[in-house]
Motif scaffolding. Structure first.
Motif, PDB file in Angstrom:
ATOM      1  N   ARG A  19       0.856  -1.188   0.000  1.00  0.00           N
ATOM      2  CA  ARG A  19       0.000   0.000   0.000  1.00  0.00           C
ATOM      3  C   ARG A  19       0.889   1.234   0.000  1.00  0.00           C
ATOM      4  NH1 ARG A  19      -1.734   2.927   4.514  1.00  0.00           N
ATOM      5  NH2 ARG A  19      -3.592   4.220   4.174  1.00  0.00           N
ATOM      6  N   GLN A  20       0.686   2.086  -0.991  1.00  0.00           N
ATOM      7  CA  GLN A  20       1.451   3.327  -1.069  1.00  0.00           C
ATOM      8  C   GLN A  20       0.510   4.524  -0.988  1.00  0.00           C
ATOM      9  OE1 GLN A  20       3.700   2.190  -4.778  1.00  0.00           O
ATOM     10  NE2 GLN A  20       5.462   2.828  -3.572  1.00  0.00           N
ATOM     11  N   THR A  21       0.951   5.575  -0.328  1.00  0.00           N
ATOM     12  CA  THR A  21       0.097   6.746  -0.157  1.00  0.00           C
ATOM     13  C   THR A  21       0.794   7.992  -0.693  1.00  0.00           C
ATOM     14  OG1 THR A  21       0.974   7.205   2.064  1.00  0.00           O
ATOM     15  CG2 THR A  21      -0.963   5.765   1.920  1.00  0.00           C
ATOM     16  N   PHE A  22      -0.013   8.978  -1.028  1.00  0.00           N
ATOM     17  CA  PHE A  22       0.491  10.282  -1.447  1.00  0.00           C
ATOM     18  C   PHE A  22      -0.489  11.333  -0.957  1.00  0.00           C
ATOM     19  CE2 PHE A  22      -1.607   7.965  -4.851  1.00  0.00           C
ATOM     20  CZ  PHE A  22      -2.633   8.816  -5.252  1.00  0.00           C
ATOM     21  N   ASN A  23      -0.106  12.591  -1.095  1.00  0.00           N
ATOM     22  CA  ASN A  23      -0.893  13.687  -0.537  1.00  0.00           C
ATOM     23  C   ASN A  23      -2.285  13.734  -1.161  1.00  0.00           C
ATOM     24  OD1 ASN A  23      -1.961  16.361   0.047  1.00  0.00           O
ATOM     25  ND2 ASN A  23       0.101  16.894   0.719  1.00  0.00           N
ATOM     26  N   VAL A  24      -3.304  13.410  -0.372  1.00  0.00           N
ATOM     27  CA  VAL A  24      -4.675  13.342  -0.884  1.00  0.00           C
ATOM     28  C   VAL A  24      -5.185  14.717  -1.289  1.00  0.00           C
ATOM     29  CG1 VAL A  24      -5.765  13.588   1.394  1.00  0.00           C
ATOM     30  CG2 VAL A  24      -6.962  12.356  -0.446  1.00  0.00           C
ATOM     31  N   HIS A  25      -4.719  15.764  -0.625  1.00  0.00           N
ATOM     32  CA  HIS A  25      -5.163  17.123  -0.970  1.00  0.00           C
ATOM     33  C   HIS A  25      -4.621  17.522  -2.344  1.00  0.00           C
ATOM     34  CE1 HIS A  25      -6.805  17.747   3.029  1.00  0.00           C
ATOM     35  NE2 HIS A  25      -5.685  17.252   3.533  1.00  0.00           N
ATOM     36  N   ASP A  26      -3.364  17.171  -2.607  1.00  0.00           N
ATOM     37  CA  ASP A  26      -2.805  17.435  -3.936  1.00  0.00           C
ATOM     38  C   ASP A  26      -3.557  16.639  -4.997  1.00  0.00           C
ATOM     39  OD1 ASP A  26      -0.939  19.239  -3.110  1.00  0.00           O
ATOM     40  OD2 ASP A  26       0.750  17.833  -3.100  1.00  0.00           O
ATOM     41  N   ALA A  27      -3.900  15.396  -4.667  1.00  0.00           N
ATOM     42  CA  ALA A  27      -4.612  14.538  -5.616  1.00  0.00           C
ATOM     43  C   ALA A  27      -5.954  15.147  -6.004  1.00  0.00           C
ATOM     44  CB  ALA A  27      -4.813  13.145  -5.016  1.00  0.00           C
ATOM     45  N   ARG A  28      -6.685  15.645  -5.006  1.00  0.00           N
ATOM     46  CA  ARG A  28      -7.997  16.232  -5.289  1.00  0.00           C
ATOM     47  C   ARG A  28      -7.874  17.567  -6.019  1.00  0.00           C
ATOM     48  NH1 ARG A  28     -10.284  14.617   0.722  1.00  0.00           N
ATOM     49  NH2 ARG A  28     -10.580  12.392   0.255  1.00  0.00           N
ATOM     50  N   HIS A  29      -6.850  18.337  -5.655  1.00  0.00           N
ATOM     51  CA  HIS A  29      -6.597  19.600  -6.352  1.00  0.00           C
ATOM     52  C   HIS A  29      -6.274  19.333  -7.822  1.00  0.00           C
ATOM     53  CE1 HIS A  29      -4.996  23.612  -7.183  1.00  0.00           C
ATOM     54  NE2 HIS A  29      -3.865  23.056  -7.586  1.00  0.00           N
ATOM     55  N   ASN A  30      -5.400  18.346  -8.066  1.00  0.00           N
ATOM     56  CA  ASN A  30      -5.026  18.000  -9.438  1.00  0.00           C
ATOM     57  C   ASN A  30      -6.200  17.428 -10.219  1.00  0.00           C
ATOM     58  OD1 ASN A  30      -2.372  18.842  -9.141  1.00  0.00           O
ATOM     59  ND2 ASN A  30      -1.632  16.827  -8.528  1.00  0.00           N
ATOM     60  N   SER A  31      -7.092  16.704  -9.519  1.00  0.00           N
ATOM     61  CA  SER A  31      -8.265  16.133 -10.185  1.00  0.00           C
ATOM     62  C   SER A  31      -9.145  17.232 -10.777  1.00  0.00           C
ATOM     63  CB  SER A  31      -9.083  15.293  -9.199  1.00  0.00           C
ATOM     64  OG  SER A  31      -8.367  14.149  -8.803  1.00  0.00           O
ATOM     65  N   GLY A  32      -9.342  18.298 -10.007  1.00  0.00           N
ATOM     66  CA  GLY A  32     -10.138  19.408 -10.502  1.00  0.00           C
ATOM     67  C   GLY A  32      -9.506  20.066 -11.717  1.00  0.00           C
ATOM     68  N   LEU A  33      -8.180  20.236 -11.664  1.00  0.00           N
ATOM     69  CA  LEU A  33      -7.479  20.837 -12.796  1.00  0.00           C
ATOM     70  C   LEU A  33      -7.496  19.927 -14.023  1.00  0.00           C
ATOM     71  CD1 LEU A  33      -4.344  22.502 -11.128  1.00  0.00           C
ATOM     72  CD2 LEU A  33      -6.318  23.640 -12.160  1.00  0.00           C
ATOM     73  N   LEU A  34      -7.394  18.607 -13.803  1.00  0.00           N
ATOM     74  CA  LEU A  34      -7.474  17.665 -14.922  1.00  0.00           C
ATOM     75  C   LEU A  34      -8.841  17.736 -15.602  1.00  0.00           C
ATOM     76  CD1 LEU A  34      -5.710  14.420 -13.594  1.00  0.00           C
ATOM     77  CD2 LEU A  34      -4.990  15.833 -15.525  1.00  0.00           C
ATOM     78  N   MET A  35      -9.879  17.797 -14.779  1.00  0.00           N
ATOM     79  CA  MET A  35     -11.231  17.887 -15.325  1.00  0.00           C
ATOM     80  C   MET A  35     -11.378  19.164 -16.156  1.00  0.00           C
ATOM     81  SD  MET A  35     -13.039  15.212 -14.176  1.00  0.00           S
ATOM     82  CE  MET A  35     -14.774  15.612 -13.985  1.00  0.00           C
ATOM     83  N   PHE A  36     -10.813  20.253 -15.655  1.00  0.00           N
ATOM     84  CA  PHE A  36     -10.900  21.519 -16.388  1.00  0.00           C
ATOM     85  C   PHE A  36     -10.008  21.497 -17.630  1.00  0.00           C
ATOM     86  CE2 PHE A  36      -9.113  25.655 -17.417  1.00  0.00           C
ATOM     87  CZ  PHE A  36     -10.261  26.411 -17.623  1.00  0.00           C
ATOM     88  N   GLY A  37      -8.724  21.145 -17.424  1.00  0.00           N
ATOM     89  CA  GLY A  37      -7.747  21.239 -18.495  1.00  0.00           C
ATOM     90  C   GLY A  37      -8.030  20.332 -19.673  1.00  0.00           C
TER      91      GLY A  37
END
Length: 352
Positions: free
Chosen positions: A117-135
């Protein structure tokens, strides 16, 4: 491996010059150019990894993405100048698919084989998700829909306006992440700060020098590579779409591909995800718009209008990535899922 890349660079760059002057077979030269660019990209990757240790995971990931995309940007500019609009748009599509499905998929898969199990910054993930949806979904779908009832001139005007907005928002996103909200979410997420304990392979001065030299060499080889596209396509029966989506995208993004996988294997998932997703955002919100604006100075202008298969593939890749990464955790099976999606799309583009 490092010695091998060094040998390839030392042989590949002179061969690129000699072969071009002596007019060797374009298929042979295409192979030499691609291998040389990949080796040069490996040096760029090592340099940016050293800078990442010095500067931290967020800025390090941004540097990896930026210099990784620099190779493709250079190739695309020369392709634009020669009028290969379809190849440029296809390479942008290939970068999005390659980063979200191939790079992220391999990173999650390789890292998941070593760590359950590997983890990364969930806040960055959600922030990037919004930008991906827009971009991707907003900025790429809108030109496609509206251009259906527009003249070519109007489509260029629409693409130019959207490109300017994308670049401004991308700069604002960097300002948000690296300045106004830098470190705001690190403490509560327990972000790994082990990069302070590492020693960079190269000093900052040496890393920047190697980056500059490698980028200059890539620019020369890339210009020559573009001139082989037509002959190679006819020889192997490859369409411009396939050359752009698969070949140019993989060669152009080789540095960040390797860097992201290495980081995942070392369990540095914040950097690995930042490279894969950050590179995609940079392609969609900076590189693609920049190419649209630069095309205004060339004989043939490039609208930000993709084919339906390209558009559907990119939207599917974004939605799948958002669903998988939004929880801030990953494992090898999620990586395999992303890789399977990439293979399915690759087969489609090959047969199209």
């Amino acid at each position: 491996m490092n010695k091998l890349f060094f040998i390839i660079v030392m042989a590949g760059v002179p061969l690129s010059v000699v072969g071009s002057l002596l007019h060797w077979s374009q298929v042979l030269m295409f192979t030499i150019y691609c291998i040389t660019i990949v080796a040069l990209a490996a040096f760029m990757g090592r340099a940016t990894e050293s800078l990442a240790v010095i500067s931290g995971p967020r800025i390090g990931g941004l540097l990896n993405a930026t210099f990784g995309n620099a190779v493709e940007l250079i190739i695309s500019i020369f392709a634009l100048r020669e009028g290969y609009i379809e190849i440029v748009l296809a390479s942008l599509t290939g970068s999005v698919l390659g980063n979200l499905l191939l790079v992220a998929g391999l990173s999650f898969f390789v890292g998941g084989l070593k760590f359950k199990r590997q983890t990364f910054n969930v806040h960055d993930a959600r922030h990037n998700s919004g930008l991906l949806m827009f971009g991707i979904i907003v900025a790429f779908v809108i030109p496609e829909v509206f251009s259906m009832n527009m003249s070519e001139t109007q489509a260029i005007s629409l693409s130019t306006g959207i490109s300017i907005i994308l670049i401004v928002l991308y700069i604002a996103a960097l300002l948000f992440k690296l300045v106004t909200h830098r470190g705001v979410y690190q403490h509560e997420n327990g972000e790994n700060n082990t990069h302070h304990e590492e020693e960079p392979e190269w000093s900052q001065k040496k890393a920047l020098t190697i980056l500059a030299i490698s980028t200059a060499a890539v620019a020369y080889v890339s210009e020559s590579l573009v001139h082989t596209f037509e002959t190679v396509g006819e020889t192997f029966g490859w369409s411009e779409l396939f050359i752009g989506v698969i070949i140019v995208a993989i060669v152009g993004n080789a540095a960040e591909h390797a860097s992201a996988i290495i980081m995942a294997y070392k369990n540095k998932m914040d950097v690995a995800v930042e490279i894969a997703v950050g590179s995609t955002l940079q392609i969609a919100m900076f590189v693609a718009p920049l190419l649209v604006l630069l095309s205004l100075f060339f004989p043939v202008q490039m609208p930000l209008v993709f084919t339906l298969p390209e558009l559907v593939s990119m939207v599917s890749a974004v939605l799948l990535t958002v669903v998988i990464s939004n929880d801030g955790e990953t494992n090898w099976f999620e990586g395999a899922t992303l890789l399977a999606a990439y293979l399915i799309m690759g087969i489609g583009f090959y047969l199209l």
